[in-house]
Design a protein around this motif. Sequence first.
Motif, PDB file in Angstrom:
ATOM      1  N   GLY A  32      18.433 -46.075  -0.496  1.00 36.46           N
ATOM      2  CA  GLY A  32      17.147 -46.730  -0.576  1.00 36.46           C
ATOM      3  C   GLY A  32      17.035 -47.826  -1.623  1.00 36.46           C
ATOM      4  N   ARG A  33      16.081 -48.704  -1.381  1.00 35.68           N
ATOM      5  CA  ARG A  33      15.654 -49.726  -2.332  1.00 35.68           C
ATOM      6  C   ARG A  33      14.134 -49.644  -2.425  1.00 35.68           C
ATOM      7  N   MET A  34      13.590 -49.943  -3.568  1.00 33.81           N
ATOM      8  CA  MET A  34      12.162 -49.741  -3.794  1.00 33.81           C
ATOM      9  C   MET A  34      11.317 -50.588  -2.835  1.00 33.81           C
ATOM     10  N   PRO A  35      10.411 -49.963  -2.072  1.00 31.20           N
ATOM     11  CA  PRO A  35       9.523 -50.725  -1.198  1.00 31.20           C
ATOM     12  C   PRO A  35       8.259 -51.189  -1.912  1.00 31.20           C
ATOM     13  N   THR A  36       8.122 -50.747  -3.145  1.00 38.49           N
ATOM     14  CA  THR A  36       6.952 -51.110  -3.938  1.00 38.49           C
ATOM     15  C   THR A  36       7.316 -50.991  -5.409  1.00 38.49           C
ATOM     16  N   SER A  37       6.637 -51.736  -6.242  1.00 32.16           N
ATOM     17  CA  SER A  37       6.908 -51.700  -7.677  1.00 32.16           C
ATOM     18  C   SER A  37       6.313 -50.449  -8.310  1.00 32.16           C
ATOM     19  N   TRP A  38       7.019 -49.890  -9.256  1.00 31.71           N
ATOM     20  CA  TRP A  38       6.470 -48.774 -10.046  1.00 31.71           C
ATOM     21  C   TRP A  38       6.169 -49.293 -11.449  1.00 31.71           C
ATOM     22  N   PRO A  39       4.893 -49.271 -11.852  1.00 29.89           N
ATOM     23  CA  PRO A  39       4.528 -49.852 -13.144  1.00 29.89           C
ATOM     24  C   PRO A  39       4.919 -48.962 -14.320  1.00 29.89           C
ATOM     25  N   ARG A  40       4.962 -49.578 -15.485  1.00 35.81           N
ATOM     26  CA  ARG A  40       5.218 -48.824 -16.720  1.00 35.81           C
ATOM     27  C   ARG A  40       3.958 -48.112 -17.199  1.00 35.81           C
ATOM     28  N   SER A  41       2.809 -48.653 -16.832  1.00 35.82           N
ATOM     29  CA  SER A  41       1.544 -48.033 -17.222  1.00 35.82           C
ATOM     30  C   SER A  41       0.543 -48.264 -16.108  1.00 35.82           C
ATOM     31  N   GLY A  42      -0.598 -47.602 -16.233  1.00 40.53           N
ATOM     32  CA  GLY A  42      -1.644 -47.766 -15.243  1.00 40.53           C
ATOM     33  C   GLY A  42      -2.578 -48.922 -15.530  1.00 40.53           C
ATOM     34  N   ASP A  43      -2.271 -49.692 -16.562  1.00 38.40           N
ATOM     35  CA  ASP A  43      -3.103 -50.841 -16.935  1.00 38.40           C
ATOM     36  C   ASP A  43      -2.689 -52.069 -16.124  1.00 38.40           C
ATOM     37  N   HIS A  44      -3.603 -53.006 -16.006  1.00 39.28           N
ATOM     38  CA  HIS A  44      -3.324 -54.319 -15.422  1.00 39.28           C
ATOM     39  C   HIS A  44      -2.832 -54.235 -13.985  1.00 39.28           C
ATOM     40  N   VAL A  45      -3.301 -53.237 -13.249  1.00 42.50           N
ATOM     41  CA  VAL A  45      -3.038 -53.182 -11.810  1.00 42.50           C
ATOM     42  C   VAL A  45      -4.388 -53.192 -11.100  1.00 42.50           C
ATOM     43  N   PRO A  46      -4.441 -53.618  -9.853  1.00 37.68           N
ATOM     44  CA  PRO A  46      -5.735 -53.706  -9.162  1.00 37.68           C
ATOM     45  C   PRO A  46      -6.452 -52.366  -9.103  1.00 37.68           C
ATOM     46  N   SER A  47      -7.754 -52.431  -9.110  1.00 38.78           N
ATOM     47  CA  SER A  47      -8.578 -51.231  -9.064  1.00 38.78           C
ATOM     48  C   SER A  47      -8.769 -50.767  -7.623  1.00 38.78           C
ATOM     49  N   ALA A  48      -8.871 -49.454  -7.465  1.00 38.45           N
ATOM     50  CA  ALA A  48      -9.191 -48.866  -6.166  1.00 38.45           C
ATOM     51  C   ALA A  48     -10.644 -48.440  -6.086  1.00 38.45           C
ATOM     52  N   HIS A  49     -11.426 -48.753  -7.110  1.00 35.25           N
ATOM     53  CA  HIS A  49     -12.777 -48.208  -7.201  1.00 35.25           C
ATOM     54  C   HIS A  49     -13.827 -49.307  -7.090  1.00 35.25           C
ATOM     55  N   PRO A  50     -14.632 -49.268  -6.029  1.00 39.85           N
ATOM     56  CA  PRO A  50     -15.671 -50.291  -5.831  1.00 39.85           C
ATOM     57  C   PRO A  50     -16.773 -50.196  -6.883  1.00 39.85           C
ATOM     58  N   THR A  51     -17.504 -51.258  -7.012  1.00 37.21           N
ATOM     59  CA  THR A  51     -18.682 -51.305  -7.870  1.00 37.21           C
ATOM     60  C   THR A  51     -19.862 -51.768  -7.035  1.00 37.21           C
ATOM     61  N   GLY A  52     -20.871 -50.901  -6.950  1.00 36.24           N
ATOM     62  CA  GLY A  52     -22.055 -51.266  -6.184  1.00 36.24           C
ATOM     63  C   GLY A  52     -21.759 -51.523  -4.723  1.00 36.24           C
ATOM     64  N   GLY A  53     -20.809 -50.778  -4.145  1.00 40.40           N
ATOM     65  CA  GLY A  53     -20.490 -50.936  -2.734  1.00 40.40           C
ATOM     66  C   GLY A  53     -19.584 -52.107  -2.410  1.00 40.40           C
ATOM     67  N   VAL A  54     -19.037 -52.749  -3.445  1.00 38.13           N
ATOM     68  CA  VAL A  54     -18.171 -53.921  -3.236  1.00 38.13           C
ATOM     69  C   VAL A  54     -16.886 -53.733  -4.031  1.00 38.13           C
ATOM     70  N   LEU A  55     -15.759 -54.056  -3.393  1.00 41.69           N
ATOM     71  CA  LEU A  55     -14.470 -54.069  -4.085  1.00 41.69           C
ATOM     72  C   LEU A  55     -13.916 -55.481  -4.005  1.00 41.69           C
ATOM     73  N   GLU A  56     -13.860 -56.136  -5.140  1.00 40.79           N
ATOM     74  CA  GLU A  56     -13.357 -57.502  -5.211  1.00 40.79           C
ATOM     75  C   GLU A  56     -11.840 -57.498  -5.367  1.00 40.79           C
ATOM     76  N   TYR A  57     -11.161 -58.209  -4.492  1.00 45.63           N
ATOM     77  CA  TYR A  57      -9.702 -58.379  -4.602  1.00 45.63           C
ATOM     78  C   TYR A  57      -9.433 -59.574  -5.520  1.00 45.63           C
ATOM     79  N   ARG A  58      -9.803 -59.415  -6.769  1.00 43.77           N
ATOM     80  CA  ARG A  58      -9.743 -60.535  -7.704  1.00 43.77           C
ATOM     81  C   ARG A  58      -8.319 -61.029  -7.946  1.00 43.77           C
ATOM     82  N   GLU A  59      -7.354 -60.143  -7.784  1.00 38.31           N
ATOM     83  CA  GLU A  59      -5.962 -60.518  -8.047  1.00 38.31           C
ATOM     84  C   GLU A  59      -5.389 -61.444  -6.981  1.00 38.31           C
ATOM     85  N   GLY A  60      -6.115 -61.598  -5.847  1.00 40.11           N
ATOM     86  CA  GLY A  60      -5.619 -62.448  -4.782  1.00 40.11           C
ATOM     87  C   GLY A  60      -4.261 -62.000  -4.280  1.00 40.11           C
ATOM     88  N   ARG A  61      -3.319 -62.941  -4.233  1.00 40.50           N
ATOM     89  CA  ARG A  61      -1.969 -62.631  -3.755  1.00 40.50           C
ATOM     90  C   ARG A  61      -1.075 -62.099  -4.867  1.00 40.50           C
TER      91      ARG A  61
END
Length: 793
Positions: free
Chosen positions: A643-672
């Motif tokens: 195998g080869r990694m199909p996804t990156s594994w981070p060193r920490s849980g910081d600075h990755v996109p959020s999975a939690h909406p705010t007020g019914g909206v989840l902004e994909y601020r990170e874009g691509r």
Amino acid sequence: MAAMSRPTAGPEDLRARVAKLSLAQKIRLLTGEDFWSLPAEPDIGLRRIVVSDGPVGVRGEMWDETDPSACLPSPTAVAAAWDEDLAHRLGRLLAAEARRKSVDVLLAPVVNLHRTPYGGRHFECFSEDPLLSGKLAAALIRGVQSGGVAATVKHFVGNDQETDRDRTDNRIDEQTLREVYLAPFETVVTEAEPWAVMAAYNGVNGHTMTESPLLKEVLKDEWGFSGVVMSDWMACRSVAPSARAALDISMPGPKSPWNAGLLAAVESGEVSEQDIDEKVYRILVLAARVGALDGATPPAPPEPAGAEAVAGLLREAAVAGSVLTRNNGLLPLDPSRLRKVAMIGPLAEHGRVLGGGSATVFPRYRVGPLDGLRAALEGTEIVHAPGVRAHTRVPAADGLPLLVRFFGADGAEVGREERTGGRFMWLGRFAEGLLEDAVNEVEVTTRWRAGTTGDHTIGFSGLGRYVLEVDGRVLLDDHVEEPPHMDPAVAAMLPPQRSATVPLTAGQEIGIRLWHKVGTGPTFGTAFELTLEPPVRSDDAEIARAVEVARSAEVVLLFVGTTPESEVEGVDRTSLALPGRQDELIARVTEANPDTVLVVNAGAPVLLPTASAAAAVLIVWFPGQEYGNALADMLLGVRSPGGRMPTSWPRSGDHVPSAHPTGGVLEYREGRSFGYRAADADPLFAFGAGLSYSTWSLELVRAGHTPQIRVTNTGARRDQQIVQAYLNGRLAGWAAVTLDPGASGSVEIPLPLRAFQEWVDGGWRVAAGPFSLRVGTSSADLGEPVEITPPSV
């Protein structure tokens, strides 16, 4: 070649059949007859069409161990193999399983992306990269549909988190939506011609997906999708807006907004009958493709595979998808030199072979790590120590002889069955011929003999009204209310637990009875567990024993990972840390014995702050029912982890996109810019990374639109390397090569036109060059950039 997609009953014949139906008959065909099927219509030669969950196996219409299924590695493991041929062969196996179980439509694959490592359904998706996800899904779909079974690509689109998935609007800018999140769907539609697509729960840019203009404007009109669009289960929450938006089927049935109001909406002019005719026509196309329509013959099913062949394929797939991310030379182990091996960790004995939720299947058998290594190392002493308790919930009472009895409203028994698993889920019916409405109460009884002396925990998991008795004494009598905004999948599969402590002596036998009032639980179906756990030692005591065992062994195999409650449909993770005190266990064990192989049994990224002390790190994901045998093959060098990694594994849980909406909206601020394409990417394990049991050198011989790379095996054993090409930092293609020691070979990687294009002002155009081409063995291990010009169009 795309899989055969033209029905043998031609378009004129299908249109004529639609015309024979009354409006009421047509509307009846647009909603499920029950939880797992579409209705028959004898007037036009249409039989019932059966659907079933995937993608790690075909469960069928019953959710229990009485009808077992082949259990494949999870999609993350399939993606980690980077092997389209393997994905196609697994698709053929799924088709054979579906035909064996009289299933016409497989509700898989999932091509949503690993946008964030916190995603709770991460294990059921392929990758963080749209090209890798799309190509492997297309190969699997071609395999499934070559056997006359429809594949359902899901969840269109943007269902990249579980939190509030049924009421969140995901805001994604148009360029990101086109280049990233729609991209794998476009690949599978144009290259594999899937026969069905599932519309997601969530909204995108202001439109719930079952009402989204993307269904017609992009999926059907722009891409030419000819199959049916069905809703995710209970995702259709309107009548006219969803009917006008090119949704074809509202699932499940018989209760749905369409059954209640679509006839009136057509009669009032809110929805045109022409739209209804088009939906019915697409359903008949599907029926013809799977052989559910008189006069139509589906492709021949795959030859039934024997148990040995199925086991061999699943074992091969588990090896191909396992990723070796660290090895100081300890692996592969030499069995002739091993006298004592320690197998430590909460996942050392059984391990996790699949994730939780609608991907659940019930394999006929599962080979755990302990059994697999014991079979492969018959002359070696193997000592087992669990180390810590990783799970937080009381486990289901599996492996017991259970009698389940069903009672009607008058108190009379209307059915019974014998079971061996303490998890119960009935959707639409309780047994063959026993419909949901016929049952008022369910009773589960068993007798159990304690193996140890101490306090045993006995209870149940579920919503609604329950009574639990031990030897006729009531331990629990409770009505468990559903918490606010609980996801339906969580309500059915991870509901609240209630338990009591029962002191028992070794050898003492008790009778257990659990009673449940049907109709008081989840909003759909009946689901609960009988739970039981013998006395457990403290983590402190278990860690101390694990350290002692580690010191006494030549080699330690240390198994860590996630739990059923931390990776499951309906819930995103709030932490990427290993559950419980597993990090401490890694640190203590590797200090006691540095010759430790860390085996990570998780479907999604986890933090591994102490893993660098291990001599080797092997990520096995959720590897399917042949886990233990495949693991033994890899550790002992029978096969190299592929195998080869199909996804990156981070060193920490910081600075990755959020999975939690705010007020019914989840902004994909990170874009691509997420995963390996994030500007600040500094992963623990990079996308595309993975070691083999050999060493390699690469040389870019020719650049251009089809780069040629010379690959040399500089190691001592025959092995495989996966060469990757990146354009401006984005994966553009890959190729695998297998070579003998000292041998060299060349691979070519054709770069698709889309790799040079960008979405601008409502259309695709070739971006201004030059482009930076880099080749290598991962997103973090690439050669020097070479400039190439874009193709002329």
